[in-house]
Design an enzyme around this catalytic site. Sequence first.
Site, PDB file in Angstrom:
ATOM      1  N   THR A 132      -6.074  -7.893 -20.607  1.00 46.66           N
ATOM      2  CA  THR A 132      -6.445  -8.988 -21.508  1.00 46.66           C
ATOM      3  C   THR A 132      -6.124 -10.353 -20.910  1.00 46.66           C
ATOM      4  O   THR A 132      -5.225 -10.472 -20.064  1.00 46.66           O
ATOM      5  CB  THR A 132      -5.666  -8.817 -22.831  1.00 46.66           C
ATOM      6  N   ASP A 133      -6.812 -11.374 -21.398  1.00 46.57           N
ATOM      7  CA  ASP A 133      -6.489 -12.742 -20.969  1.00 46.57           C
ATOM      8  C   ASP A 133      -5.172 -13.226 -21.575  1.00 46.57           C
ATOM      9  O   ASP A 133      -4.620 -14.240 -21.147  1.00 46.57           O
ATOM     10  CB  ASP A 133      -7.631 -13.709 -21.323  1.00 46.57           C
ATOM     11  N   GLU A 134      -4.665 -12.500 -22.600  1.00 53.49           N
ATOM     12  CA  GLU A 134      -3.444 -12.971 -23.276  1.00 53.49           C
ATOM     13  C   GLU A 134      -2.224 -12.933 -22.353  1.00 53.49           C
ATOM     14  O   GLU A 134      -1.211 -13.574 -22.652  1.00 53.49           O
ATOM     15  CB  GLU A 134      -3.173 -12.146 -24.535  1.00 53.49           C
ATOM     16  N   TYR A 158       2.776  -7.943 -27.754  1.00 51.56           N
ATOM     17  CA  TYR A 158       1.561  -7.280 -27.247  1.00 51.56           C
ATOM     18  C   TYR A 158       1.257  -7.721 -25.820  1.00 51.56           C
ATOM     19  O   TYR A 158       1.113  -6.890 -24.908  1.00 51.56           O
ATOM     20  CB  TYR A 158       0.365  -7.590 -28.160  1.00 51.56           C
ATOM     21  N   LYS A 162       1.231  -5.665 -22.205  1.00 46.84           N
ATOM     22  CA  LYS A 162       0.066  -5.566 -21.324  1.00 46.84           C
ATOM     23  C   LYS A 162       0.401  -6.132 -19.941  1.00 46.84           C
ATOM     24  O   LYS A 162      -0.035  -5.601 -18.908  1.00 46.84           O
ATOM     25  CB  LYS A 162      -1.132  -6.314 -21.925  1.00 46.84           C
TER      26      LYS A 162
HETATM   27  P1  NAD Z   1      -8.283  -0.427 -30.187  1.00 41.73           P
HETATM   28  O1  NAD Z   1      -6.959  -0.666 -30.815  1.00 41.73           O
HETATM   29  O2  NAD Z   1      -9.516  -0.583 -31.020  1.00 41.73           O
HETATM   30  O3  NAD Z   1      -8.322   1.043 -29.565  1.00 41.73           O
HETATM   31  C1  NAD Z   1      -7.279   1.572 -28.817  1.00 41.73           C
HETATM   32  C2  NAD Z   1      -7.493   3.077 -28.666  1.00 41.73           C
HETATM   33  O4  NAD Z   1      -6.447   3.597 -27.849  1.00 41.73           O
HETATM   34  C3  NAD Z   1      -7.462   3.845 -29.992  1.00 41.73           C
HETATM   35  O5  NAD Z   1      -8.541   4.745 -30.057  1.00 41.73           O
HETATM   36  C4  NAD Z   1      -6.131   4.588 -29.942  1.00 41.73           C
HETATM   37  O6  NAD Z   1      -6.137   5.816 -30.651  1.00 41.73           O
HETATM   38  C5  NAD Z   1      -5.947   4.775 -28.435  1.00 41.73           C
HETATM   39  N1  NAD Z   1      -4.536   4.923 -28.041  1.00 41.73           N
HETATM   40  C6  NAD Z   1      -3.511   4.087 -28.335  1.00 41.73           C
HETATM   41  N2  NAD Z   1      -2.365   4.546 -27.799  1.00 41.73           N
HETATM   42  C7  NAD Z   1      -2.678   5.702 -27.159  1.00 41.73           C
HETATM   43  C8  NAD Z   1      -1.925   6.651 -26.423  1.00 41.73           C
HETATM   44  N3  NAD Z   1      -0.604   6.491 -26.249  1.00 41.73           N
HETATM   45  N4  NAD Z   1      -2.553   7.720 -25.885  1.00 41.73           N
HETATM   46  C9  NAD Z   1      -3.889   7.891 -26.076  1.00 41.73           C
HETATM   47  N5  NAD Z   1      -4.648   7.039 -26.781  1.00 41.73           N
HETATM   48  C10 NAD Z   1      -4.053   5.954 -27.315  1.00 41.73           C
HETATM   49  O7  NAD Z   1      -8.323  -1.376 -28.924  1.00 41.73           O
HETATM   50  P2  NAD Z   1      -9.572  -2.133 -28.260  1.00 41.73           P
HETATM   51  O8  NAD Z   1      -9.761  -3.425 -28.933  1.00 41.73           O
HETATM   52  O9  NAD Z   1     -10.681  -1.190 -28.109  1.00 41.73           O
HETATM   53  O10 NAD Z   1      -8.947  -2.461 -26.806  1.00 41.73           O
HETATM   54  C11 NAD Z   1      -9.071  -1.527 -25.753  1.00 41.73           C
HETATM   55  C12 NAD Z   1      -8.367  -2.077 -24.528  1.00 41.73           C
HETATM   56  O11 NAD Z   1      -8.941  -3.324 -24.166  1.00 41.73           O
HETATM   57  C13 NAD Z   1      -6.879  -2.359 -24.761  1.00 41.73           C
HETATM   58  O12 NAD Z   1      -6.182  -1.995 -23.596  1.00 41.73           O
HETATM   59  C14 NAD Z   1      -6.815  -3.862 -24.992  1.00 41.73           C
HETATM   60  O13 NAD Z   1      -5.563  -4.368 -24.585  1.00 41.73           O
HETATM   61  C15 NAD Z   1      -7.934  -4.324 -24.094  1.00 41.73           C
HETATM   62  N6  NAD Z   1      -8.588  -5.580 -24.501  1.00 41.73           N
HETATM   63  C16 NAD Z   1      -9.042  -5.748 -25.778  1.00 41.73           C
HETATM   64  C17 NAD Z   1      -9.720  -6.921 -26.121  1.00 41.73           C
HETATM   65  C18 NAD Z   1     -10.250  -7.150 -27.517  1.00 41.73           C
HETATM   66  O14 NAD Z   1     -10.692  -8.263 -27.822  1.00 41.73           O
HETATM   67  N7  NAD Z   1     -10.272  -6.160 -28.387  1.00 41.73           N
HETATM   68  C19 NAD Z   1      -9.921  -7.930 -25.162  1.00 41.73           C
HETATM   69  C20 NAD Z   1      -9.429  -7.718 -23.850  1.00 41.73           C
HETATM   70  C21 NAD Z   1      -8.781  -6.538 -23.532  1.00 41.73           C
HETATM   71  O1  DAU Z   2      -7.885 -12.362 -25.941  1.00 42.50           O
HETATM   72  C1  DAU Z   2      -8.008 -10.973 -25.910  1.00 42.50           C
HETATM   73  C2  DAU Z   2      -7.297 -10.376 -27.091  1.00 42.50           C
HETATM   74  O2  DAU Z   2      -8.078 -10.688 -28.242  1.00 42.50           O
HETATM   75  C3  DAU Z   2      -7.091  -8.875 -26.981  1.00 42.50           C
HETATM   76  O3  DAU Z   2      -6.241  -8.606 -25.893  1.00 42.50           O
HETATM   77  C4  DAU Z   2      -6.476  -8.318 -28.271  1.00 42.50           C
HETATM   78  O4  DAU Z   2      -6.384  -6.895 -28.179  1.00 42.50           O
HETATM   79  C5  DAU Z   2      -7.370  -8.694 -29.430  1.00 42.50           C
HETATM   80  O5  DAU Z   2      -6.782  -8.258 -30.642  1.00 42.50           O
HETATM   81  C6  DAU Z   2      -7.594 -10.210 -29.466  1.00 42.50           C
HETATM   82  O6  DAU Z   2      -6.360 -10.904 -29.815  1.00 42.50           O
HETATM   83  P1  DAU Z   2      -6.329 -12.108 -30.861  1.00 42.50           P
HETATM   84  O7  DAU Z   2      -4.967 -12.216 -31.406  1.00 42.50           O
HETATM   85  O8  DAU Z   2      -6.950 -13.337 -30.288  1.00 42.50           O
HETATM   86  O9  DAU Z   2      -7.378 -11.506 -31.955  1.00 42.50           O
HETATM   87  P2  DAU Z   2      -7.360 -11.507 -33.555  1.00 42.50           P
HETATM   88  O10 DAU Z   2      -8.695 -10.990 -33.980  1.00 42.50           O
HETATM   89  O11 DAU Z   2      -6.155 -10.854 -34.121  1.00 42.50           O
HETATM   90  O12 DAU Z   2      -7.276 -13.054 -33.924  1.00 42.50           O
HETATM   91  C7  DAU Z   2      -8.228 -13.981 -33.430  1.00 42.50           C
HETATM   92  C8  DAU Z   2      -7.796 -15.367 -33.882  1.00 42.50           C
HETATM   93  O13 DAU Z   2      -7.933 -15.442 -35.313  1.00 42.50           O
HETATM   94  C9  DAU Z   2      -6.354 -15.681 -33.585  1.00 42.50           C
HETATM   95  O14 DAU Z   2      -6.230 -17.054 -33.251  1.00 42.50           O
HETATM   96  C10 DAU Z   2      -5.629 -15.407 -34.909  1.00 42.50           C
HETATM   97  C11 DAU Z   2      -6.687 -15.741 -35.946  1.00 42.50           C
HETATM   98  N1  DAU Z   2      -6.627 -14.953 -37.208  1.00 42.50           N
HETATM   99  C12 DAU Z   2      -6.568 -13.607 -37.113  1.00 42.50           C
HETATM  100  C13 DAU Z   2      -6.504 -12.816 -38.246  1.00 42.50           C
HETATM  101  C14 DAU Z   2      -6.422 -11.321 -38.155  1.00 42.50           C
HETATM  102  C15 DAU Z   2      -6.663 -15.610 -38.435  1.00 42.50           C
HETATM  103  O15 DAU Z   2      -6.741 -16.841 -38.507  1.00 42.50           O
HETATM  104  N2  DAU Z   2      -6.603 -14.828 -39.565  1.00 42.50           N
HETATM  105  C16 DAU Z   2      -6.508 -13.470 -39.522  1.00 42.50           C
HETATM  106  O16 DAU Z   2      -6.417 -12.845 -40.613  1.00 42.50           O
END
Ligand code: NAD
Ligand code: DAU
Length: 358
Positions: A132-134, A158, A162
Amino acid sequence: MILVTGGAGFIGANFILSWLGRNSEPVLNLDKLSYAGNLASLASLADDARHVFVHGDIRDRALVARLFSTHRPRAVLHFAAESHVDRSIHAPGEFVESNVVGTFTLLDEALAYWKGLAASERDAFRFVNVSTDEVYGSLEADEAPFSESTAYAPNSPYSASKAAADHFARAYAHTHGLPVITTNCSNNYGPRQFPEKLIPLMIHRALAGEPLPVYGDGLNVRDWLYVDDHCLALERVLAAGRPGSTYCIGGANEIANLDLVHTLCDELQRVQPPATGHYADLIRFVADRPGHDRRYAIDAGRMRQELGWAPAETFATGLRRTVAWYLENPGWVADIVNGSYRDWVGLNYGRRPEAERT
Ligand code: NAD
Ligand code: DAU
């Protein structure tokens, strides 16, 4: 075949659907089905022999070793993780377990398997660590976007977990030569995203006529990428990325949360107006997320120049597709909104007082 971890989650499921729509090569999907894992996302593959699902944990060393030796994947795409920042504030231990210990276990077993391969198979093997970019921390309004040379500065449990996983991935490449590539992507959105994350949460609550909780002043900025564009970027990284290297992936779509929620409300209003008023009337400012990163933005120049990748969707087209998917699939969210989901909403929002508008 390729081994996908976390393939029942949001990005993993979209990746598998995209992959099998474009490739004949089978997928071995290892997922422990945490609260975020949902096999309903892969229902369309129920009769597709190219998708092999294994219910298990990436921390289970014996299982992971057996999967490598039995299925002999040519690559790993590692998505499995705890992914929600707010949950990491309430329960960080689970993030250390899955994201740090889990990634370490997977790397270690991948290394043992990789060492036993023939030379040509060793050269072709890839371990793509989806990050992630975080991990880069937070940008000021006038700072240049994150790039592959930005120093790590994780701010939440988190992102710290990562970052730790990424450091292990880097160390296994550097020390052992394991062909690892780490990708650092910005915020994804699209179909099949768990409704704890901003966009699906707001869609679900707006349609239910519930308050739309915007943290703080709503001016935190995220760089939004449509999930299919992330999946195609990962395919390019797998095919042509340099082992030992890292790639920043982003949508060049920087949007403040409040603007995003208004745009989303306008789109919902266009396609499914409520009986009275406007969805935006539901917006409420609530107490901020502790340690809330102000701004993320990605410079995806390396992806563009080395791998010829660029996102296909604009935010306008991606958001339209996303809203349409949630409206066409109300059962997908309804099945999630069960007891444990309600517990989370109570924990995260129940004690978050509504803030004065500034
Ligand atoms: P998600 O939470 O929707 O899904 C995660 C999946 O991993 C789930 O199906 C869960 O059951 C599985 N999992 C968790 N722990 C596990 C374990 N110990 N063993 C086996 N399976 C396990 O997450 P997502 O949003 O699909 O993100 C997927 C990946 O991409 C993550 O590594 C996250 O850090 C990264 N990522 C997410 C975003 C985003 O915006 N969602 C952006 C950049 C990177
Ligand atoms: O940048 C990549 C990341 O983006 C991934 O690594 C994470 O897995 C993914 O969850 C996401 O993280 P964020 O914290 O940016 O996503 P989230 O959807 O939780 O929140 C997006 C923005 O919205 C953040 O600034 C917080 C705000 N927010 C979120 C929720 C859930 C609100 O204002 N209200 C809310 O109820």
